[in-house]
Structures are given as C-alpha cells and as structure tokens.
Design a protein around this motif. Structure first.
Motif, PDB file in Angstrom:
ATOM      1  N   LYS A   7     -15.335 -49.361  64.442  1.00 24.90           N
ATOM      2  CA  LYS A   7     -14.987 -49.591  65.852  1.00 24.90           C
ATOM      3  C   LYS A   7     -16.209 -50.026  66.662  1.00 24.90           C
ATOM      4  O   LYS A   7     -16.108 -50.892  67.535  1.00 24.90           O
ATOM      5  CB  LYS A   7     -14.377 -48.326  66.461  1.00 24.90           C
ATOM      6  N   ILE A   8     -17.352 -49.430  66.392  1.00 23.76           N
ATOM      7  CA  ILE A   8     -18.578 -49.791  67.111  1.00 23.76           C
ATOM      8  C   ILE A   8     -18.947 -51.244  66.812  1.00 23.76           C
ATOM      9  O   ILE A   8     -19.283 -52.014  67.723  1.00 23.76           O
ATOM     10  CB  ILE A   8     -19.737 -48.836  66.741  1.00 23.76           C
ATOM     11  N   TRP A  11     -16.552 -53.520  68.606  1.00 22.70           N
ATOM     12  CA  TRP A  11     -16.879 -53.514  70.037  1.00 22.70           C
ATOM     13  C   TRP A  11     -18.093 -54.416  70.291  1.00 22.70           C
ATOM     14  O   TRP A  11     -18.093 -55.232  71.218  1.00 22.70           O
ATOM     15  CB  TRP A  11     -17.156 -52.081  70.499  1.00 22.70           C
ATOM     16  N   ARG A  15     -18.321 -58.138  72.398  1.00 19.30           N
ATOM     17  CA  ARG A  15     -19.181 -58.323  73.571  1.00 19.30           C
ATOM     18  C   ARG A  15     -20.392 -59.201  73.253  1.00 19.30           C
ATOM     19  O   ARG A  15     -21.346 -59.255  74.004  1.00 19.30           O
ATOM     20  CB  ARG A  15     -19.603 -56.971  74.116  1.00 19.30           C
ATOM     21  N   TYR A 133     -18.922 -43.577  71.810  1.00 26.19           N
ATOM     22  CA  TYR A 133     -17.951 -44.663  71.646  1.00 26.19           C
ATOM     23  C   TYR A 133     -16.870 -44.584  72.724  1.00 26.19           C
ATOM     24  O   TYR A 133     -16.502 -45.605  73.312  1.00 26.19           O
ATOM     25  CB  TYR A 133     -17.324 -44.656  70.251  1.00 26.19           C
ATOM     26  N   LYS A 137     -16.213 -47.940  74.937  1.00 24.66           N
ATOM     27  CA  LYS A 137     -15.172 -48.788  74.344  1.00 24.66           C
ATOM     28  C   LYS A 137     -14.486 -49.721  75.330  1.00 24.66           C
ATOM     29  O   LYS A 137     -14.025 -50.787  74.940  1.00 24.66           O
ATOM     30  CB  LYS A 137     -14.155 -47.953  73.575  1.00 24.66           C
ATOM     31  N   HIS A 138     -14.445 -49.372  76.600  1.00 25.42           N
ATOM     32  CA  HIS A 138     -13.812 -50.252  77.583  1.00 25.42           C
ATOM     33  C   HIS A 138     -14.842 -50.925  78.496  1.00 25.42           C
ATOM     34  O   HIS A 138     -14.468 -51.618  79.447  1.00 25.42           O
ATOM     35  CB  HIS A 138     -12.802 -49.467  78.430  1.00 25.42           C
ATOM     36  N   LYS A 140     -17.358 -53.459  80.035  1.00 28.83           N
ATOM     37  CA  LYS A 140     -17.437 -54.917  80.060  1.00 28.83           C
ATOM     38  C   LYS A 140     -18.744 -55.331  80.714  1.00 28.83           C
ATOM     39  O   LYS A 140     -19.356 -54.566  81.445  1.00 28.83           O
ATOM     40  CB  LYS A 140     -16.249 -55.495  80.826  1.00 28.83           C
TER      41      LYS A 140
END
Length: 162
Positions: A7-8, A11, A15, A133, A137-138, A140
């Motif tokens: 997941k990291i 992510w 980005r 995390y 995770k959200h 931006k």
C-alpha cells in the motif's frame, strides 16, 4: 506487514514520489523524520514517537523501491534494547551510510533499530507503520524539485497560485 508495504509503494507511485524524486532527496527526508523521532523521544511524546517511527518506515520503503535489489525485511532480528536515545542517534549514522550505498544490510539495520525503539515504548513496528499509513493515505500534494509538497504546506499555495 507485506500488505502495508504494498500500500505504501502504491501510494508513493500515485503521488509520483518514486519516479519524481531520487534516493538522495528521500534520504534527506528520512533524516528529517529521524530528527522528528529524536524530538519526540526527548519529550517522551508517545504519539509523536509512534508517528515518527511509522514515517521513517514509510520513507525507507520509498528509498528501497527506488533502489534496485534492496528490500524491506519481512522478519526482524532480536536486539538487546539499550539506551533509546543512543539508538535514535545511530539512525542518522545509518542514513549517512545509505547516502553512499543503499544496501539490504543497511536497510535491515535501520528497520531493526526502529523496531527496537518501538518496543521500548510498548508499540509494535507494524502498529507504527499502520498509523503512519493511515495518516498519509489520503494526503494530496504536488512534486516540486523532487520533494512532495502537501496541500497543507504554505509552500503549496505559493507553487499552485497562478
């Protein structure tokens, strides 16, 4: 833990941290996170310690993803827990050595030290990484000169106001 690492990496890719930055820039970020850990340890700020350990692991994961043939270890060696402050200081030494050569050995040493510090404060390494995390995770932002600038950073407004 493998799920969190996946997941990291996803992510970071989403980005543009993997392709939009470089190992040296991320090692500076890692050193910054070690500084936050040192600050939290000196203040005995348990939430800050947990967050900083997780943040260190996140950035180290990004460094490993950028470096060929270097992986986050799936098992951690037992360590004798000695003075936490000395271990935190030694993290900076490991980052400095990684600036010359990111290797599986150095990554393992760094992760083992993070794990030992977490244990000293009653956390598991996985708890710390999950907490970090969940925080990012959200998140931006934008890439600027190889650095991820969060939307909440005042510099973000400067860079995007045109």
């Amino acid at each position: 833990m493998n799920d969190l690492i996946t997941k990291i990496v996803a992510w970071a890719n989403a980005r543009n941290l993997i392709k939009g930055s470089d190992v040296d820039t991320q090692l500076l970020k890692l050193l910054s996170e070690v500084g936050e850990l040192a600050d939290a340890v000196t203040k005995n700020d348990l939430d800050g310690i947990k967050d900083a350990i997780g943040d260190c692991f996140v950035v180290l994961t990004i460094v490993c993803e950028m470096s060929r043939d270097v992986d986050i270890p799936n098992n951690y060696d037992d360590l004798h827990i000695v003075r936490v402050r000395k271990m935190v200081c030694s993290l900076g030494d490991v980052v400095a050595k990684m600036a010359h050569d990111v290797s599986n050995y150095r990554v393992k040493v760094f992760v083992n030290k993070l794990r030992a510090i977490a244990i000293c404060y009653g956390f598991t390494l996985q708890e710390c990484v999950q907490s970090a995390y969940d925080e990012i995770k959200h998140r931006k932002g934008i890439m600027h000169n190889g650095v991820f600038i969060k939307e909440s950073d005042p510099m973000y407004k400067e860079l995007t106001s045109d």
